[in-house]
Design a protein around this motif. Structure first.
Motif, mmCIF file in Angstrom:
data_model
loop_
_atom_site.group_PDB
_atom_site.id
_atom_site.type_symbol
_atom_site.label_atom_id
_atom_site.label_comp_id
_atom_site.label_asym_id
_atom_site.label_seq_id
_atom_site.Cartn_x
_atom_site.Cartn_y
_atom_site.Cartn_z
ATOM 1 N N CYS A 146 0.840 -1.194 0.000
ATOM 2 C CA CYS A 146 0.000 0.000 0.000
ATOM 3 C C CYS A 146 0.879 1.250 0.000
ATOM 4 O O CYS A 146 2.094 1.178 0.181
ATOM 5 N N ARG A 147 0.279 2.387 -0.226
ATOM 6 C CA ARG A 147 1.019 3.635 -0.390
ATOM 7 C C ARG A 147 1.744 4.035 0.894
ATOM 8 O O ARG A 147 1.356 3.646 1.991
ATOM 9 N N PRO A 148 2.797 4.847 0.755
ATOM 10 C CA PRO A 148 3.463 5.378 1.948
ATOM 11 C C PRO A 148 2.517 6.256 2.759
ATOM 12 O O PRO A 148 1.487 6.708 2.270
ATOM 13 N N ALA A 149 2.903 6.521 3.984
ATOM 14 C CA ALA A 149 2.072 7.334 4.872
ATOM 15 C C ALA A 149 1.845 8.720 4.279
ATOM 16 O O ALA A 149 2.750 9.340 3.726
ATOM 17 N N ALA A 150 0.600 9.182 4.404
ATOM 18 C CA ALA A 150 0.231 10.517 3.945
ATOM 19 C C ALA A 150 -0.871 11.031 4.856
ATOM 20 O O ALA A 150 -1.665 10.244 5.380
ATOM 21 N N PRO A 151 -0.948 12.347 5.073
ATOM 22 C CA PRO A 151 -2.047 12.877 5.889
ATOM 23 C C PRO A 151 -3.377 12.735 5.165
ATOM 24 O O PRO A 151 -3.431 12.618 3.934
ATOM 25 N N LEU A 152 -4.452 12.761 5.926
ATOM 26 C CA LEU A 152 -5.783 12.549 5.358
ATOM 27 C C LEU A 152 -6.086 13.545 4.253
ATOM 28 O O LEU A 152 -6.698 13.187 3.240
ATOM 29 N N GLU A 153 -5.634 14.787 4.410
ATOM 30 C CA GLU A 153 -5.960 15.801 3.401
ATOM 31 C C GLU A 153 -5.285 15.536 2.057
ATOM 32 O O GLU A 153 -5.659 16.127 1.047
ATOM 33 N N GLN A 154 -4.313 14.628 2.035
ATOM 34 C CA GLN A 154 -3.663 14.258 0.782
ATOM 35 C C GLN A 154 -4.075 12.858 0.322
ATOM 36 O O GLN A 154 -3.454 12.298 -0.583
ATOM 37 N N ALA A 155 -5.124 12.324 0.884
ATOM 38 C CA ALA A 155 -5.515 10.944 0.606
ATOM 39 C C ALA A 155 -6.593 10.879 -0.471
ATOM 40 O O ALA A 155 -7.577 11.628 -0.440
ATOM 41 N N LEU A 156 -6.406 9.954 -1.405
ATOM 42 C CA LEU A 156 -7.417 9.644 -2.407
ATOM 43 C C LEU A 156 -8.241 8.471 -1.879
ATOM 44 O O LEU A 156 -7.707 7.383 -1.645
ATOM 45 N N ILE A 157 -9.534 8.694 -1.699
ATOM 46 C CA ILE A 157 -10.410 7.739 -1.030
ATOM 47 C C ILE A 157 -11.492 7.273 -1.998
ATOM 48 O O ILE A 157 -12.108 8.081 -2.686
ATOM 49 N N ALA A 158 -11.730 5.975 -2.022
ATOM 50 C CA ALA A 158 -12.817 5.417 -2.828
ATOM 51 C C ALA A 158 -13.971 5.006 -1.924
ATOM 52 O O ALA A 158 -13.787 4.718 -0.737
ATOM 53 N N THR A 159 -15.159 4.979 -2.481
ATOM 54 C CA THR A 159 -16.328 4.493 -1.766
ATOM 55 C C THR A 159 -17.309 3.912 -2.763
ATOM 56 O O THR A 159 -17.051 3.875 -3.972
ATOM 57 N N GLY A 160 -18.416 3.421 -2.248
ATOM 58 C CA GLY A 160 -19.475 2.891 -3.098
ATOM 59 C C GLY A 160 -20.811 3.226 -2.488
ATOM 60 O O GLY A 160 -20.891 3.707 -1.348
#
Length: 266
Positions: A146-160
């Protein structure tokens, strides 16, 4: 569970997923239509969902006749071996119906209630994801992380989104709470592929309410074996109430945000 049995289960899952993926990719009729609906008029089943599950059930019955089977399209066999297969023959049916590429075949094996093998076949991507409990996750021959650590504001999030109107309306409210606090939101249409994309570092995180065991079993194991954290509400396992998978840093911030936003209820 012996390593030999894990290897056998993985081999069976890979064969069944490959054959079902080929059927779905090469056998899709030009006039494909809805064969039935389930929870709502937009929760659809096609003739190819049914054909793919029948093919997978046949492979499993031939190679592992004493095992149990739980399939999205109705298969429910108890078995006597302690192994139960959890099968979604076509995850992303609406994408498939519309000719979009975001669909896959998801096959997991449980041993005495614990998921030990997961395979997700994505024919239109030309990719096969797999994991064995304690053995890491692979896409083809490439080890997944999985990707390296990043703060939430830089996170790409998927949902359904679910298929019931009341659930969808509330899920839209949750997204409205989440999107100002993250890099962006994606909605791919296949939970199995979203979980694999977390594993492959293509997403920082994913969450959804309303998943069934066949939607998440294989993909969740693949994400975990790639280093992601997975779970549900308040430290519970991933379930239909809520499923979350993310890099450890994003998971720590995303889970309380979803709790506050009420992502676990309709």
């Amino acid at each position: 569970m012996s390593e030999e049995l894990k290897a056998e289960l993985l081999d069976v899952a890979l064969e069944a997923a490959r054959r079902a993926g080929e059927l779905l990719r090469d056998g899709r009729p030009a006039d494909l239509a809805v064969a039935a609906t389930k929870s709502s008029p937009i929760d659809v089943v096609t003739e190819m969902d049914i054909a793919a599950e029948k093919l997978i059930a046949g492979v499993l019955a031939e190679r592992r006749p004493a095992d149990g089977l739980l399939g999205e399209e109705g298969a429910d066999i108890a078995g006597t071996s302690g192994v139960r297969w959890i099968v979604d023959p076509l995850d992303g049916t609406v994408n498939y119906l519309y000719g979009l590429p975001g669909w896959g075949v998801s096959i997991a094996a449980e041993y005495r209630g614990e998921t030990v093998v997961g395979v997700v076949e994505a024919p239109m991507r030309g990719e096969t994801y797999r994991a064995v409990l304690g053995g890491g996750a692979l896409m083809g021959t490439t080890r997944l992380e999985c990707r390296p650590a990043a703060p939430l504001e830089q996170a790409l999030i998927a949902t359904g989104f679910g298929y019931l109107q009341t659930r969808r309306a509330h899920q839209a409210e949750v997204v409205a709470r989440v999107i100002p606090l993250v890099r962006d939101i994606r909605r791919g249409g296949s939970a199995a592929l979203d979980l694999c994309d977390v594993a492959a570092g293509r997403l920082d995180g994913y969450y959804e309410r309303g998943l069934n065991p066949w939607d998440l079993a294989a993909g969740e194991l693949i994400a975990r074996e790639a280093g992601a954290l997975t779970g549900g509400r308040s430290g519970e396992p991933a379930s239909g109430e809520l499923t979350v998978a993310a890099t450890p840093a994003v998971y720590a911030s995303l889970l309380p945000l979803l709790e506050e936003a009420g992502a676990w209820h309709d």
